[in-house]
Design an enzyme around this catalytic site. Structure first.
Site, mmCIF file in Angstrom:
data_model
loop_
_atom_site.group_PDB
_atom_site.id
_atom_site.type_symbol
_atom_site.label_atom_id
_atom_site.label_comp_id
_atom_site.label_asym_id
_atom_site.label_seq_id
_atom_site.Cartn_x
_atom_site.Cartn_y
_atom_site.Cartn_z
ATOM 1 C CB CYS A 143 7.091 1.649 -7.353
ATOM 2 S SG CYS A 143 5.456 2.118 -6.756
ATOM 3 C CD GLU A 181 7.995 2.219 -2.979
ATOM 4 O OE1 GLU A 181 7.763 2.897 -4.023
ATOM 5 O OE2 GLU A 181 7.543 1.091 -2.790
#
Length: 461
Positions: free
Chosen positions: A268, A234
């Protein structure tokens, strides 16, 4: 980077740690392997009891561990407490659902018969010790969303946390120890990034997961690929936030502020690029900019603070470079844009308009409270701008038009599409991205199965 707690609100180094040496690393790897052979045979009920106990302890510790997180990486303390609560919730969710998520799956009897079997089933078995390389921005949550499903599946974990959150990293090991997990089920490795490759290549490590930067992801994926080991990555995100004329523009602008500056903008999945239809652009820009200006920036331990410092001096320098490059290339600053005087690594909530593809910030992730504002002439241009990024983590769209919703869900290149709301992770729903935002999924049933040996069991007639 030294392994140390450096208060980003002051720049003061509070505590330093020595990295583990080769003999200590070897001991921990051996301990993990031994623990796996026992933990893998425990029942889901036994694992659930341990996970619930850890969640209860985390709830009891929430106030103290929140202050540790805030001191180490600068998030507002009220957000740190919310992070601890979210972790406990996820731990309980996996404690309660792991058995059904990993239950044997019976094959269709006719397919079994066609293969010459009396019965075929799929069983999910744990892989073994999993190395987790985790970032500083959500120092509890990023780890727990790996650890809870991994431990419930029967795996064991070794954590290489970011070097600027060592106290949080050690707390996590202690949490699982106090909950009653046997030695070796979850261990923190205080090591630098240079030690990761050798550990990942060790045959006792069966898989790895990384949340972090694209360069870090490439490095881990390269080594794991060479060793033919499973990885979940990720990585970064530059999520679009699209507002169309049918949307509740006032509400969209209000939520946009939170979507951009959550965790001091260092997330993010924070919305970063705000793509607004020309018909409502001016109204949105005015309301959004006013909301960004109204935020209180300051001491993250103050309950009234909305935005604290960035986690590091380098992080602030990187963000400032992106803003300066955009301004020098013609971007308009609607608010913020200048580093404040004084101690700490603060940067003000900033809104930039009149962006062009030549600007670095158009393609690079702005990891801090800086928003870029784009005007779209129509739906086609909105989709094109949204996809004009190397990242594809999540996305947000605001519209009441069902045809537009269908178009966005079909065409946006992202791991998630959040309609009339902001992206948020939840233990029940898969989380992850495409393109340079990584691969694989965390959370939900998809996440717990990532580190399982998906085994076909065939019984002869």
């Amino acid at each position: 980077m030294p392994i140390a707690t450096v208060n980003p609100a002051t720049g003061e180094t509070l505590k330093t740690y020595d990295a583990l040496g080769p003999e200590e690393i070897e001991h921990r790897l051996a301990t993990a392997e031994a623990a796996f052979h026992t933990h893998r045979t425990t029942s889901f009920a036994e694992r659930s009891t341990l996970m619930h106990r850890a969640a209860d302890l985390l709830d009891e510790d929430a106030q103290d561990v929140a202050r540790v997180m805030t001191t180490e990486m600068g998030k507002p303390v009220k957000q740190a407490r919310a992070e601890a609560a979210k972790c406990a919730k996820a731990m309980r969710w996996y404690a309660d659902h792991a058995e059904e998520l990993l239950a044997d799956e019976e094959g269709d009897p006719s397919d079994a018969q066609d293969s010459g079997a009396s019965r075929v089933l799929v069983r999910y078995r744990p892989l073994g010790p999993v190395l987790a390389v985790m970032p500083w921005n959500f120092p509890l949550w990023q780890v727990i969303r790996f650890a809870a499903p991994a431990l419930m599946a029967g795996n064991v974990g070794l954590l290489k946390h970011a070097s600027n959150v060592p106290q949080t990293a050690l707390y996590l090991e202690d949490l699982f120890h106090r909950a009653g997990y046997p030695e070796g089920c979850f261990q923190t490795l205080l090591i630098g990034s240079g030690a990761v490759e050798d550990i990942l290549r060790d045959p006792r490590i069966k898989a790895a997961t990384l949340t972090g930067s694209e360069p870090a992801g490439r490095a881990v994926a390269s080594v794991a690929g060479d060793e033919v080991k499973k990885t979940v990555l990720e990585l970064g995100g530059s999520d679009p936030y699209v507002v169309m004329p049918s949307a509740d523009v006032e509400r969209a602008a209000q939520v946009a502020v939170t979507a951009r500056v959550q965790n001091n903008g260092q997330s993010c999945i924070a919305a970063k690029r705000f793509i607004v239809h020309a018909d409502v652009f001016d109204a949105f820009a005015e309301a959004f900019t006013a909301g960004m200006k109204a935020l209180k920036t300051g001491d993250p331990l103050n309950e009234a603070t909305d935005v604290g410092p960035l986690s590091s001096e380098q992080g602030r320098d990187d963000l400032e470079e992106l803003v300066d490059d955009a301004v020098e290339s013609g971007a308009t600053v609607l608010c913020g844009g200048e580093r404040p005087d004084g101690p700490g690594w603060y940067y003000p909530p900033t809104v930039l308009a009149d962006l062009t593809p030549e600007m670095r910030i158009h393609h690079e992730e702005a990891f801090g409270p800086v928003a870029t504002l784009y005007r779209a002439a129509d739906l086609d241009e909105a989709v094109a701008i949204a996809n004009d990024t190397p990242f594809g983590l999540s996305s947000n769209v605001w519209t009441r038009d069902e045809a537009e919703i269908d178009r966005f869900v079909r065409d946006l290149e992202a791991g998630g599409v959040y309609v009339n709301g902001m992206t948020a992770s939840h233990p029940a729903f898969p989380f992850g991205g495409v393109k340079r935002s990584g691969y694989g999924r965390e959370l939900s049933g998809h996440g717990i199965r990532e580190f399982c040996n998906i085994t076909t069991v065939w019984h002869g007639a």
